[in-house]
Design a protein around this motif. Sequence first.
Motif, PDB file in Angstrom:
ATOM      1  N   LEU A   1     -20.122  36.266   2.876  1.00 17.98           N
ATOM      2  CA  LEU A   1     -21.409  36.232   2.613  1.00 17.98           C
ATOM      3  C   LEU A   1     -21.711  36.042   1.313  1.00 17.98           C
ATOM      4  O   LEU A   1     -21.021  36.647   0.336  1.00 17.98           O
ATOM      5  CB  LEU A   1     -22.080  37.228   3.396  1.00 17.98           C
ATOM      6  CG  LEU A   1     -22.274  37.451   4.908  1.00 17.98           C
ATOM      7  CD1 LEU A   1     -20.925  37.989   5.386  1.00 17.98           C
ATOM      8  CD2 LEU A   1     -23.349  38.676   5.119  1.00 17.98           C
TER       9      LEU A   1
ATOM     10  N   THR B   1     -27.323  35.479   1.386  1.00 12.87           N
ATOM     11  CA  THR B   1     -27.325  36.069   2.559  1.00 12.87           C
ATOM     12  C   THR B   1     -27.259  37.562   2.663  1.00 12.87           C
ATOM     13  O   THR B   1     -27.847  38.385   3.225  1.00 12.87           O
ATOM     14  CB  THR B   1     -25.934  35.574   3.191  1.00 12.87           C
ATOM     15  OG1 THR B   1     -25.923  34.134   3.219  1.00 12.87           O
ATOM     16  CG2 THR B   1     -26.158  35.723   4.711  1.00 12.87           C
TER      17      THR B   1
ATOM     18  N   LYS C   1     -30.730  39.295   1.991  1.00 15.24           N
ATOM     19  CA  LYS C   1     -31.570  38.864   3.205  1.00 15.24           C
ATOM     20  C   LYS C   1     -31.130  39.852   4.289  1.00 15.24           C
ATOM     21  O   LYS C   1     -31.933  40.448   5.000  1.00 15.24           O
ATOM     22  CB  LYS C   1     -31.711  37.439   3.429  1.00 15.24           C
ATOM     23  CG  LYS C   1     -32.598  36.696   2.477  1.00 15.24           C
ATOM     24  CD  LYS C   1     -32.558  35.305   2.747  1.00 15.24           C
ATOM     25  CE  LYS C   1     -33.751  34.548   1.771  1.00 15.24           C
ATOM     26  NZ  LYS C   1     -33.415  34.636   0.519  1.00 15.24           N
ATOM     27  N   VAL C   2     -29.684  40.027   4.564  1.00 13.70           N
ATOM     28  CA  VAL C   2     -29.232  40.786   5.859  1.00 13.70           C
ATOM     29  C   VAL C   2     -29.601  42.279   5.406  1.00 13.70           C
ATOM     30  O   VAL C   2     -30.148  42.927   6.340  1.00 13.70           O
ATOM     31  CB  VAL C   2     -27.915  40.327   5.938  1.00 13.70           C
ATOM     32  CG1 VAL C   2     -27.469  41.609   6.855  1.00 13.70           C
ATOM     33  CG2 VAL C   2     -27.603  39.116   6.522  1.00 13.70           C
ATOM     34  N   ASP C   3     -29.204  42.669   4.278  1.00 12.53           N
ATOM     35  CA  ASP C   3     -29.747  44.051   3.735  1.00 12.53           C
ATOM     36  C   ASP C   3     -31.078  44.387   3.985  1.00 12.53           C
ATOM     37  O   ASP C   3     -31.489  45.458   4.431  1.00 12.53           O
ATOM     38  CB  ASP C   3     -29.283  44.213   2.452  1.00 12.53           C
ATOM     39  CG  ASP C   3     -28.790  45.767   2.429  1.00 12.53           C
ATOM     40  OD1 ASP C   3     -28.086  46.584   3.300  1.00 12.53           O
ATOM     41  OD2 ASP C   3     -29.420  46.527   1.270  1.00 12.53           O
TER      42      ASP C   3
ATOM     43  N   THR D   1     -31.438  44.904   7.824  1.00 13.22           N
ATOM     44  CA  THR D   1     -30.720  45.644   8.636  1.00 13.22           C
ATOM     45  C   THR D   1     -30.661  47.156   8.169  1.00 13.22           C
ATOM     46  O   THR D   1     -30.227  48.105   8.559  1.00 13.22           O
ATOM     47  CB  THR D   1     -29.227  45.183   8.783  1.00 13.22           C
ATOM     48  OG1 THR D   1     -28.575  45.133   7.540  1.00 13.22           O
ATOM     49  CG2 THR D   1     -29.179  44.063   9.606  1.00 13.22           C
TER      50      THR D   1
ATOM     51  N   ALA E   1     -23.793  43.658  10.503  1.00 18.47           N
ATOM     52  CA  ALA E   1     -24.238  43.190   9.441  1.00 18.47           C
ATOM     53  C   ALA E   1     -23.746  41.422   9.552  1.00 18.47           C
ATOM     54  O   ALA E   1     -24.876  40.806   9.465  1.00 18.47           O
ATOM     55  CB  ALA E   1     -23.741  43.587   8.162  1.00 18.47           C
ATOM     56  N   ARG E   2     -22.549  41.378   9.677  1.00 17.37           N
ATOM     57  CA  ARG E   2     -22.035  39.851   9.766  1.00 17.37           C
ATOM     58  C   ARG E   2     -22.848  38.969  10.956  1.00 17.37           C
ATOM     59  O   ARG E   2     -23.245  37.743  10.558  1.00 17.37           O
ATOM     60  CB  ARG E   2     -20.719  39.674   9.845  1.00 17.37           C
ATOM     61  CG  ARG E   2     -20.299  38.293   9.981  1.00 17.37           C
ATOM     62  CD  ARG E   2     -20.456  37.434   9.290  1.00 17.37           C
ATOM     63  NE  ARG E   2     -20.116  36.194   9.820  1.00 17.37           N
ATOM     64  CZ  ARG E   2     -20.662  35.385  10.224  1.00 17.37           C
ATOM     65  NH1 ARG E   2     -21.962  35.572  10.946  1.00 17.37           N
ATOM     66  NH2 ARG E   2     -20.095  34.115  10.874  1.00 17.37           N
ATOM     67  N   ARG E   3     -22.726  39.511  12.017  1.00 20.05           N
ATOM     68  CA  ARG E   3     -23.464  39.244  13.117  1.00 20.05           C
ATOM     69  C   ARG E   3     -24.920  38.713  12.952  1.00 20.05           C
ATOM     70  O   ARG E   3     -25.546  37.863  13.587  1.00 20.05           O
ATOM     71  CB  ARG E   3     -23.235  39.555  14.343  1.00 20.05           C
ATOM     72  CG  ARG E   3     -21.882  39.428  14.869  1.00 20.05           C
ATOM     73  CD  ARG E   3     -21.312  40.291  16.249  1.00 20.05           C
ATOM     74  NE  ARG E   3     -20.113  40.272  16.372  1.00 20.05           N
ATOM     75  CZ  ARG E   3     -19.253  39.031  16.880  1.00 20.05           C
ATOM     76  NH1 ARG E   3     -20.041  37.894  16.952  1.00 20.05           N
ATOM     77  NH2 ARG E   3     -18.144  39.204  17.171  1.00 20.05           N
ATOM     78  N   GLN E   4     -25.799  39.482  11.908  1.00 21.70           N
ATOM     79  CA  GLN E   4     -27.082  39.358  11.792  1.00 21.70           C
ATOM     80  C   GLN E   4     -27.250  38.285  10.775  1.00 21.70           C
ATOM     81  O   GLN E   4     -28.707  37.902  10.635  1.00 21.70           O
ATOM     82  CB  GLN E   4     -27.607  40.516  11.272  1.00 21.70           C
ATOM     83  CG  GLN E   4     -27.691  41.838  12.224  1.00 21.70           C
ATOM     84  CD  GLN E   4     -28.396  41.423  13.455  1.00 21.70           C
ATOM     85  OE1 GLN E   4     -29.590  40.827  13.579  1.00 21.70           O
ATOM     86  NE2 GLN E   4     -28.080  41.594  14.570  1.00 21.70           N
ATOM     87  N   ALA E   5     -26.173  37.833  10.093  1.00 21.78           N
ATOM     88  CA  ALA E   5     -26.473  36.702   9.120  1.00 21.78           C
ATOM     89  C   ALA E   5     -27.543  35.532   9.546  1.00 21.78           C
ATOM     90  O   ALA E   5     -28.502  35.177   8.799  1.00 21.78           O
ATOM     91  CB  ALA E   5     -25.324  36.155   8.569  1.00 21.78           C
TER      92      ALA E   5
ATOM     93  N   VAL F   1     -31.249  36.875  10.543  1.00 16.93           N
ATOM     94  CA  VAL F   1     -32.019  37.198   9.464  1.00 16.93           C
ATOM     95  C   VAL F   1     -32.500  36.050   8.794  1.00 16.93           C
ATOM     96  O   VAL F   1     -33.604  35.755   8.378  1.00 16.93           O
ATOM     97  CB  VAL F   1     -31.113  38.183   8.475  1.00 16.93           C
ATOM     98  CG1 VAL F   1     -32.054  38.297   7.144  1.00 16.93           C
ATOM     99  CG2 VAL F   1     -31.201  39.475   9.597  1.00 16.93           C
TER     100      VAL F   1
END
Length: 466
Positions: free
Chosen positions: A254, A258, A261-263, A266, A324-328, A331
């Motif tokens: 990531l 990314t 934005k993910v953080d 989530t 977190a990875r799967r939300q990339a 998001v």
Amino acid sequence: MANSALIKEFEEMLGKDNVFSSEADRRTYAYDAAVLNPVVPAFVVRPTSKELLAKCVTKLYEEGIPMTVRGSGTNLSGGTIPDTSDTVVILTSALNRILEINTNDLYAVVEPGVVTADLAAAVAAKGLFYPPDPGSMSVSSIGGNIMENAGGLRGLKYGVTKDYVMGVEFVDATGATVKSGSRTVKCVTGYNLAGMLVQSEGTLGVLTESIMKLVPPPRASKACLAEFDHIQKAAEAVAGIIAEHILPCTLEFLDNNTICKVDDFTHVGLPRKAAAILLIEVDGGHEAQVADEAEAVLRVLKENGATSITVAKTAEEKDKLWFARRQALPVLARVKPTTVLEDATVPRSQIPAMMKAITEIATKYRLDVGTFGHAGDGNLHPTFLCDKRDKDEFSRVELAIDEMFDTAIKLGGTLSGEHGIGTAKAKWLEKETSRGTILFSRRLRKALDPKGLLNPTKQVSIMGGE
């Protein structure tokens, strides 16, 4: 729009609840997850058995009506967008039974509408493992996975969908039933039609049933998050891990865009100041083996400039990383009206060069790009965040994608690691393959589908001349 008499015939065949002809219903099936113009179909049918599916195909073939088969519609290349307003969409969502899970011979028999995550959970309940895990696995179907040859986070070590297809049953363009493969580990009976059907995107047949290989689950695993102050250091670390002949089950990347934005969405506590992070998991049958591989991975990460490494101590901590990875993608898709997700893929040793090229291309065309992906198998997902209504911006996106694909091919890579060709990437196909490949594929399609009715314009258009 199809005539009412034909719609009535299908209502009598399938029941009124399984034929959708209203304007609102038809518009629902006019698009998929690709950034392409929608095409509203003539009507939509939902057969509830493989026998009824075959009857639908036979009837449409006899009437000379083009057909597009659709699972969950999560594909990213236009493969399930109807070709014309005369097209009939065939839904496989009602064919959603797991027919058998064989724990002695390690296979499952499923219908095409079975959701990937549901199969994985049912198999896990029996003490077995179905590894393919596309990002859309909570909604995507096995039939769609096979037709697109879906990959996922575990592809580096465990392979992709094609590696788990032992056999298929499908109907051809005329509705005739075709079988290929077996429940046995070895089978060389006849042509490898199962292999032909994989990643054919609904252009060579309509899947009705498949036999999927299962494997024993890993007994041990370790996961970690490594931070880097420069993208290229993360890229070099990926190449370094592979050069050590270590195959983690997952090796994900990531970039900072990314990460932040993910953080934001989530709140899992990702390192927002890192230029890039790698999420890595090693697994295996024995604790000692996994410990040795994990130690080697940590060493390579440090040698390549990781500024911090966090090892997950519990299953909960590990699950948080993969969440977190799967939300990339979900998001990033919230940021701008248009999200163009690509999957240019290069040999693993070329990851540093490809990463550098993506960064330079984003700067050159002044674009907001978030990059994440399966770095361990060379499959990156540069995601262009834009607004298609802004013609100047979107023209720059198109130029950037052209240049990105040119770079991937020059590095010995491919247009698509897992998203398919559909109509979105068809114009670049000859550049990667050859004119002979295009003509051969077109002749194959015409031989199997003389009327050119199965997804006519996808991959290699059956409409083209030689």
